[in-house]
Design an enzyme around this catalytic site. Structure first.
Site, PDB file in Angstrom:
ATOM      1  N   THR A  94      -3.106   2.689   4.408  1.00  0.00           N
ATOM      2  CA  THR A  94      -2.575   2.256   3.114  1.00  0.00           C
ATOM      3  C   THR A  94      -2.781   0.750   2.943  1.00  0.00           C
ATOM      4  O   THR A  94      -3.453   0.112   3.758  1.00  0.00           O
ATOM      5  CB  THR A  94      -1.108   2.739   2.962  1.00  0.00           C
ATOM      6  OG1 THR A  94      -0.666   2.419   1.650  1.00  0.00           O
ATOM      7  CG2 THR A  94      -0.170   2.105   3.979  1.00  0.00           C
ATOM      8  N   LYS A 101      -7.419  -0.232   3.008  1.00  0.00           N
ATOM      9  CA  LYS A 101      -8.297   0.893   2.640  1.00  0.00           C
ATOM     10  C   LYS A 101      -9.777   0.500   2.613  1.00  0.00           C
ATOM     11  O   LYS A 101     -10.643   1.301   2.954  1.00  0.00           O
ATOM     12  CB  LYS A 101      -7.876   1.486   1.291  1.00  0.00           C
ATOM     13  CG  LYS A 101      -6.544   2.248   1.373  1.00  0.00           C
ATOM     14  CD  LYS A 101      -6.226   2.930   0.055  1.00  0.00           C
ATOM     15  CE  LYS A 101      -4.866   3.599   0.114  1.00  0.00           C
ATOM     16  NZ  LYS A 101      -4.569   4.392  -1.087  1.00  0.00           N
ATOM     17  N   GLY A 135      -7.952  -0.671  -7.324  1.00  0.00           N
ATOM     18  CA  GLY A 135      -8.307   0.345  -6.326  1.00  0.00           C
ATOM     19  C   GLY A 135      -7.752   1.727  -6.660  1.00  0.00           C
ATOM     20  O   GLY A 135      -8.409   2.741  -6.409  1.00  0.00           O
TER      21      GLY A 135
HETATM   22  P1  ATR Z   1      -4.267  -1.136  -6.738  1.00  0.00           P
HETATM   23  O1  ATR Z   1      -5.022  -1.031  -5.453  1.00  0.00           O
HETATM   24  O2  ATR Z   1      -2.836  -0.669  -6.682  1.00  0.00           O
HETATM   25  O3  ATR Z   1      -4.994  -0.554  -7.890  1.00  0.00           O
HETATM   26  P2  ATR Z   1      -5.114  -3.767  -7.563  1.00  0.00           P
HETATM   27  O4  ATR Z   1      -6.494  -3.454  -7.099  1.00  0.00           O
HETATM   28  O5  ATR Z   1      -4.519  -5.104  -7.268  1.00  0.00           O
HETATM   29  O6  ATR Z   1      -4.073  -2.732  -6.968  1.00  0.00           O
HETATM   30  O7  ATR Z   1      -5.053  -3.500  -9.147  1.00  0.00           O
HETATM   31  C1  ATR Z   1      -3.886  -3.673  -9.882  1.00  0.00           C
HETATM   32  C2  ATR Z   1      -4.127  -3.198 -11.308  1.00  0.00           C
HETATM   33  O8  ATR Z   1      -2.892  -3.255 -12.026  1.00  0.00           O
HETATM   34  C3  ATR Z   1      -5.108  -4.043 -12.079  1.00  0.00           C
HETATM   35  O9  ATR Z   1      -5.811  -3.218 -12.971  1.00  0.00           O
HETATM   36  C4  ATR Z   1      -4.186  -5.025 -12.817  1.00  0.00           C
HETATM   37  O10 ATR Z   1      -4.747  -5.576 -13.986  1.00  0.00           O
HETATM   38  P3  ATR Z   1      -5.736  -6.862 -13.895  1.00  0.00           P
HETATM   39  O11 ATR Z   1      -7.072  -6.327 -13.455  1.00  0.00           O
HETATM   40  O12 ATR Z   1      -5.761  -7.425 -15.259  1.00  0.00           O
HETATM   41  O13 ATR Z   1      -5.120  -7.783 -12.874  1.00  0.00           O
HETATM   42  C5  ATR Z   1      -3.059  -4.095 -13.171  1.00  0.00           C
HETATM   43  N1  ATR Z   1      -1.786  -4.782 -13.444  1.00  0.00           N
HETATM   44  C6  ATR Z   1      -0.954  -5.345 -12.549  1.00  0.00           C
HETATM   45  N2  ATR Z   1       0.143  -5.853 -13.159  1.00  0.00           N
HETATM   46  C7  ATR Z   1      -0.003  -5.605 -14.494  1.00  0.00           C
HETATM   47  C8  ATR Z   1       0.780  -5.868 -15.663  1.00  0.00           C
HETATM   48  N3  ATR Z   1       1.972  -6.487 -15.583  1.00  0.00           N
HETATM   49  N4  ATR Z   1       0.303  -5.444 -16.859  1.00  0.00           N
HETATM   50  C9  ATR Z   1      -0.875  -4.809 -16.955  1.00  0.00           C
HETATM   51  N5  ATR Z   1      -1.674  -4.522 -15.891  1.00  0.00           N
HETATM   52  C10 ATR Z   1      -1.241  -4.917 -14.672  1.00  0.00           C
END
Ligand code: ATR
Length: 283
Positions: free
Chosen positions: A62, A66, A131
């Site tokens: 996790t 990953k 991701g």
């Molecule tokens: P994960 O592996 O959980 O997908 P990540 O790769 O860090 O984590 O991606 C987080 C996603 O949540 C991204 O698409 C992010 O948007 P950005 O690409 O603009 O950063 C989105 N995200 C996180 N917080 C957010 C918020 N408050 N509102 C909208 N989108 C959010």
């Protein structure tokens, strides 16, 4: 002899995987030892090597490992290649270390088998382009969805993700990117999936779809429990809304089957973990 399994992450103390896998093992009468190991970034390879040398058979991986796990394995599955991420490692008897990504299959099974969602030709909007979103696009197309629109706060990331996934998709698969602030109120949509991490920060999302669209739309939050802020936000408006606990249980069942060779019945385990979370919420 017990089959040695473990989950690695950082942090890992909150992980429900040990509970889930011990319940699977008890149900099927398998002798399983499933641990949890906190592994700091940069130490994945050495700790995975050590676990393997100690006789480990399989690992769940996790956050934040990953991608490191994808680089580590000898043979990644097609889903793992599309996701660029591995959540399940199998140290096989033939000496090959195989890597899988069971997140997307877990989501699909939860949608279809637990919630009765019809995916054939479904029009899907995924919120988020990180991701979590990357891991589910190929399995959703394999399950028959008609189109996927990835709506992300940062438009560039949505467009880049679509371009990168294209090589893994069948010709004609309709995949597009959009900004989360775009006006998607004229889109036909059957299923909205939250794949953002906004819930982890307790944040609600600004949605690109209208209340009218949501009335006929199934909404799925890949977060679960207290982090399922989107699910709580959307429930009063959506046709139906659920959190991602079922996905967690189903991805675990796919991992378990890869290691032990047979499939647990996930329904009693879903109920048991739901009850455990409810008790925690009361505390
Ligand atoms: P994960 O592996 O959980 O997908 P990540 O790769 O860090 O984590 O991606 C987080 C996603 O949540 C991204 O698409 C992010 O948007 P950005 O690409 O603009 O950063 C989105 N995200 C996180 N917080 C957010 C918020 N408050 N509102 C909208 N989108 C959010």
């Amino acid at each position: 002899m017990k089959t040695r399994l473990q989950v690695v992450g950082d942090p890992v103390g909150h992980s429900l995987s040990p509970d889930i896998h011990q319940l699977f093992a008890a149900q099927l009468g398998d002798h399983v030892l499933y641990g949890a190991e906190a592994v700091p970034s940069g130490q994945f390879d050495q700790r995975a090597d050590a676990f393997r040398r100690a006789g480990g058979k399989g690992m769940n991986v996790t956050v934040p490992h990953k991608a490191a796990a994808f680089a580590y394995v000898d043979l990644p599955s097609v889903e793992a290649q599309a996701a660029g991420a591995v959540n399940t490692i199998h140290f096989c008897d033939d000496g090959i270390c195989r890597g899988y990504n069971t997140d997307g299959q877990g989501l699909v099974r939860d949608l279809v088998a637990r919630w009765g969602v019809a995916l054939d030709q479904a029009r899907v909007i995924i919120l988020g382009a990180g991701g979590a979103a990357r891991g589910v696009v190929l399995p959703l197309f394999e399950a028959g969805v008609g189109s996927i629109l990835i709506a992300n706060r940062t438009l560039d990331k949505a467009d880049t993700l679509c371009a990168e996934l294209e090589m893994h998709l069948q010709a004609g698969a309709e995949l597009r990117g959009a900004a989360l602030t775009a006006d998607l109120t004229n889109e036909a949509v059957d299923l909205v999936i939250n794949a953002t991490s906004a819930g982890l920060a307790g944040k609600q999302l600004i949605l690109p779809v209208s209340s009218k669209q949501l009335r006929s739309t199934f909404c799925y939050d890949m977060s679960y429990g207290n982090n399922a802020v989107f699910h709580k936000q959307i429930s009063p408006q959506a046709k139906q809304s659920v959190d991602g606990l079922g996905m967690l249980i189903e991805q675990a069942a796919f991992s378990y089957e890869l290691w032990l060779g047979h499939r647990p019945d996930t329904n009693p385990v879903y109920d048991a973990i739901l009850a455990k979370l409810a008790v925690k919420d009361d505390l």
